[in-house]
Design a protein around this motif. Sequence first.
Motif, PDB file in Angstrom:
ATOM      1  N   THR A 238      27.030  36.099  32.648  1.00  0.00           N
ATOM      2  CA  THR A 238      27.334  36.595  31.307  1.00  0.00           C
ATOM      3  C   THR A 238      28.838  36.634  31.098  1.00  0.00           C
ATOM      4  OG1 THR A 238      27.467  38.919  31.972  1.00  0.00           O
ATOM      5  CG2 THR A 238      25.275  38.054  31.389  1.00  0.00           C
ATOM      6  N   VAL A 239      29.256  36.791  29.845  1.00  0.00           N
ATOM      7  CA  VAL A 239      30.677  36.896  29.531  1.00  0.00           C
ATOM      8  C   VAL A 239      31.283  38.101  30.235  1.00  0.00           C
ATOM      9  CG1 VAL A 239      32.337  37.300  27.668  1.00  0.00           C
ATOM     10  CG2 VAL A 239      30.452  35.694  27.327  1.00  0.00           C
ATOM     11  N   ALA A 240      30.572  39.228  30.204  1.00  0.00           N
ATOM     12  CA  ALA A 240      31.087  40.437  30.848  1.00  0.00           C
ATOM     13  C   ALA A 240      31.252  40.234  32.351  1.00  0.00           C
ATOM     14  CB  ALA A 240      30.156  41.611  30.571  1.00  0.00           C
ATOM     15  N   GLU A 241      30.290  39.568  32.975  1.00  0.00           N
ATOM     16  CA  GLU A 241      30.388  39.298  34.413  1.00  0.00           C
ATOM     17  C   GLU A 241      31.566  38.380  34.725  1.00  0.00           C
ATOM     18  OE1 GLU A 241      25.634  39.681  35.577  1.00  0.00           O
ATOM     19  OE2 GLU A 241      26.474  37.760  34.930  1.00  0.00           O
ATOM     20  N   PHE A 242      31.784  37.396  33.870  1.00  0.00           N
ATOM     21  CA  PHE A 242      32.901  36.478  34.104  1.00  0.00           C
ATOM     22  C   PHE A 242      34.243  37.198  33.999  1.00  0.00           C
ATOM     23  CE2 PHE A 242      36.246  33.768  32.325  1.00  0.00           C
ATOM     24  CZ  PHE A 242      36.352  32.820  33.336  1.00  0.00           C
ATOM     25  N   TYR A 243      34.435  38.024  32.969  1.00  0.00           N
ATOM     26  CA  TYR A 243      35.730  38.638  32.720  1.00  0.00           C
ATOM     27  C   TYR A 243      35.996  39.894  33.559  1.00  0.00           C
ATOM     28  CZ  TYR A 243      37.072  35.625  28.819  1.00  0.00           C
ATOM     29  OH  TYR A 243      37.454  34.556  28.049  1.00  0.00           O
TER      30      TYR A 243
ATOM     31  N   HIS B   9      38.335  45.252  24.059  1.00  0.00           N
ATOM     32  CA  HIS B   9      37.305  44.773  23.142  1.00  0.00           C
ATOM     33  C   HIS B   9      36.614  43.505  23.656  1.00  0.00           C
ATOM     34  CE1 HIS B   9      38.346  47.666  20.024  1.00  0.00           C
ATOM     35  NE2 HIS B   9      39.627  47.389  20.234  1.00  0.00           N
ATOM     36  N   ILE B  10      37.040  43.021  24.819  1.00  0.00           N
ATOM     37  CA  ILE B  10      36.403  41.853  25.442  1.00  0.00           C
ATOM     38  C   ILE B  10      35.393  42.354  26.469  1.00  0.00           C
ATOM     39  CG2 ILE B  10      36.781  39.764  26.826  1.00  0.00           C
ATOM     40  CD1 ILE B  10      39.652  39.709  25.749  1.00  0.00           C
TER      41      ILE B  10
ATOM     42  N   ALA C 146      46.421  23.665  30.589  1.00  0.00           N
ATOM     43  CA  ALA C 146      45.952  25.026  30.846  1.00  0.00           C
ATOM     44  C   ALA C 146      44.461  25.041  31.205  1.00  0.00           C
ATOM     45  CB  ALA C 146      46.190  25.904  29.615  1.00  0.00           C
ATOM     46  N   PRO C 147      44.029  26.025  32.005  1.00  0.00           N
ATOM     47  CA  PRO C 147      42.603  26.161  32.316  1.00  0.00           C
ATOM     48  C   PRO C 147      41.767  26.316  31.045  1.00  0.00           C
ATOM     49  CG  PRO C 147      43.930  27.594  33.713  1.00  0.00           C
ATOM     50  CD  PRO C 147      44.854  27.041  32.679  1.00  0.00           C
ATOM     51  N   ARG C 148      40.564  25.756  31.072  1.00  0.00           N
ATOM     52  CA  ARG C 148      39.689  25.785  29.900  1.00  0.00           C
ATOM     53  C   ARG C 148      38.496  26.708  30.127  1.00  0.00           C
ATOM     54  NH1 ARG C 148      39.822  19.802  27.135  1.00  0.00           N
ATOM     55  NH2 ARG C 148      42.090  19.536  27.236  1.00  0.00           N
ATOM     56  N   ASP C 149      38.766  27.816  30.795  1.00  0.00           N
ATOM     57  CA  ASP C 149      37.684  28.740  31.133  1.00  0.00           C
ATOM     58  C   ASP C 149      37.764  30.065  30.394  1.00  0.00           C
ATOM     59  OD1 ASP C 149      39.917  29.777  32.353  1.00  0.00           O
ATOM     60  OD2 ASP C 149      39.045  29.895  34.367  1.00  0.00           O
ATOM     61  N   GLY C 150      38.738  30.206  29.484  1.00  0.00           N
ATOM     62  CA  GLY C 150      38.874  31.453  28.739  1.00  0.00           C
ATOM     63  C   GLY C 150      39.824  32.445  29.364  1.00  0.00           C
ATOM     64  N   THR C 151      40.569  32.026  30.389  1.00  0.00           N
ATOM     65  CA  THR C 151      41.522  32.944  31.032  1.00  0.00           C
ATOM     66  C   THR C 151      42.954  32.721  30.556  1.00  0.00           C
ATOM     67  OG1 THR C 151      41.805  31.437  32.911  1.00  0.00           O
ATOM     68  CG2 THR C 151      40.109  33.162  33.108  1.00  0.00           C
ATOM     69  N   VAL C 152      43.146  31.800  29.623  1.00  0.00           N
ATOM     70  CA  VAL C 152      44.476  31.542  29.074  1.00  0.00           C
ATOM     71  C   VAL C 152      44.364  31.282  27.573  1.00  0.00           C
ATOM     72  CG1 VAL C 152      46.485  30.004  29.061  1.00  0.00           C
ATOM     73  CG2 VAL C 152      45.349  30.531  31.224  1.00  0.00           C
TER      74      VAL C 152
ATOM     75  N   ASP D  79      30.409  30.770  24.558  1.00  0.00           N
ATOM     76  CA  ASP D  79      30.164  32.214  24.595  1.00  0.00           C
ATOM     77  C   ASP D  79      31.443  32.996  24.861  1.00  0.00           C
ATOM     78  OD1 ASP D  79      30.304  31.243  27.205  1.00  0.00           O
ATOM     79  OD2 ASP D  79      28.676  32.512  27.967  1.00  0.00           O
ATOM     80  N   ARG D  80      32.341  32.450  25.675  1.00  0.00           N
ATOM     81  CA  ARG D  80      33.614  33.130  25.943  1.00  0.00           C
ATOM     82  C   ARG D  80      34.538  33.026  24.725  1.00  0.00           C
ATOM     83  NH1 ARG D  80      34.251  30.412  31.909  1.00  0.00           N
ATOM     84  NH2 ARG D  80      32.196  31.106  32.658  1.00  0.00           N
ATOM     85  N   MET D  81      34.499  31.881  24.061  1.00  0.00           N
ATOM     86  CA  MET D  81      35.313  31.720  22.852  1.00  0.00           C
ATOM     87  C   MET D  81      34.857  32.692  21.769  1.00  0.00           C
ATOM     88  SD  MET D  81      37.906  29.847  22.409  1.00  0.00           S
ATOM     89  CE  MET D  81      38.796  31.044  21.404  1.00  0.00           C
ATOM     90  N   ALA D  82      33.540  32.844  21.634  1.00  0.00           N
ATOM     91  CA  ALA D  82      33.006  33.788  20.648  1.00  0.00           C
ATOM     92  C   ALA D  82      33.431  35.216  20.991  1.00  0.00           C
ATOM     93  CB  ALA D  82      31.484  33.684  20.597  1.00  0.00           C
TER      94      ALA D  82
END
Length: 349
Positions: free
Chosen positions: A35-40, A71-72, A99-105, A287-290
Amino acid sequence: MKRNSTLIAAVVILLIAAAAAGWVFVGDTMTPKETVAEFYRGKTIELKIGYSPGGGYDGYARVLARHMGRHIPGNPTIIPTNMSGKGSLLLTNHLYNEAPRDGTVFGIIGRGIAMEPLLGGDETNFLPTRFNWIGSLNNEVSVCVASRASDVRRWEDLMTRELVVGGTGSGSDTDTLPTLLGNMFGARLTLVSGYPGGSDILRAIEKGEVQGRCGWSWGSARNNDLITNGQVYVLLQMALQKHPDLPNVPLIMDLARNDDDRSVLLLLFARQAMGRPFVAPPGVPEDRMAALRRAFDLVVRDPVFLADAEREGLEIQPANYQVIQDVIEHVYQVSTPTLVARASALVSN
């Protein structure tokens, strides 16, 4: 044969149902999709700033970084870092290509950079329509100011008196706007470019290295000591509409001499609605972009964030990702080759 076909169909249906439920195969094992929460959770997001510390872009980025993480999902820590150069073109190319394309930048770049490929800018190694836009904290009006140490007091003076202004690089407002004013109206502006950021230009004004700045965002300028202490004159405002703070300062749209001029100005100043845009690289999982976009929409209504921005003297007039995306798509769709050629010529040295 019929039995095999039935078995294959059943397996396909099972796989489709599993995918819809968020399950994925890892080796021979089916496991729930992260999930997004698990990733972040426990991660750090890097917020890259395309300008040097101390300027308006830097200020907006740092106040956002202090509040957006909560809020993330997973509540990651957001760390702002500066990557200045070429009016944020250096960062823009980095975000798009490296840049990484995983939502960390993600980053904050100059509002005019997205128009540079259209206008034939050098080293524009990106397609603005492929970026993942997040939003902007403000809708900008840019101003042109002159130091009291100069001979310029009002817009009309620029027709007969020279003003040396500082710039940060190609594609930035500090470079394109004085060039436009010179080419379209005959303003006697001499551009000294190459400063790392807007704050460096302001220090140069204070030291007498340059005499002014064109392309200073009023949202951050209005509380700067140079303005509040009356050390500069505000000569012109550049946007599609006047700022309420500046009723008596000329608006560039009112200076247009004909329909052709007006069409060029509409093309060039549509970017003002983008304010100071935040953007993520292409290819970030949906899902991370959203989640990032939703966090942005939530933080701009967060009372704690708004109070912090007010303390920093930052004007908040947010625009979401759709506004930015629509502006870019509209400009690229309606810009005829003739219009683009004239606009490009007017912002080129």
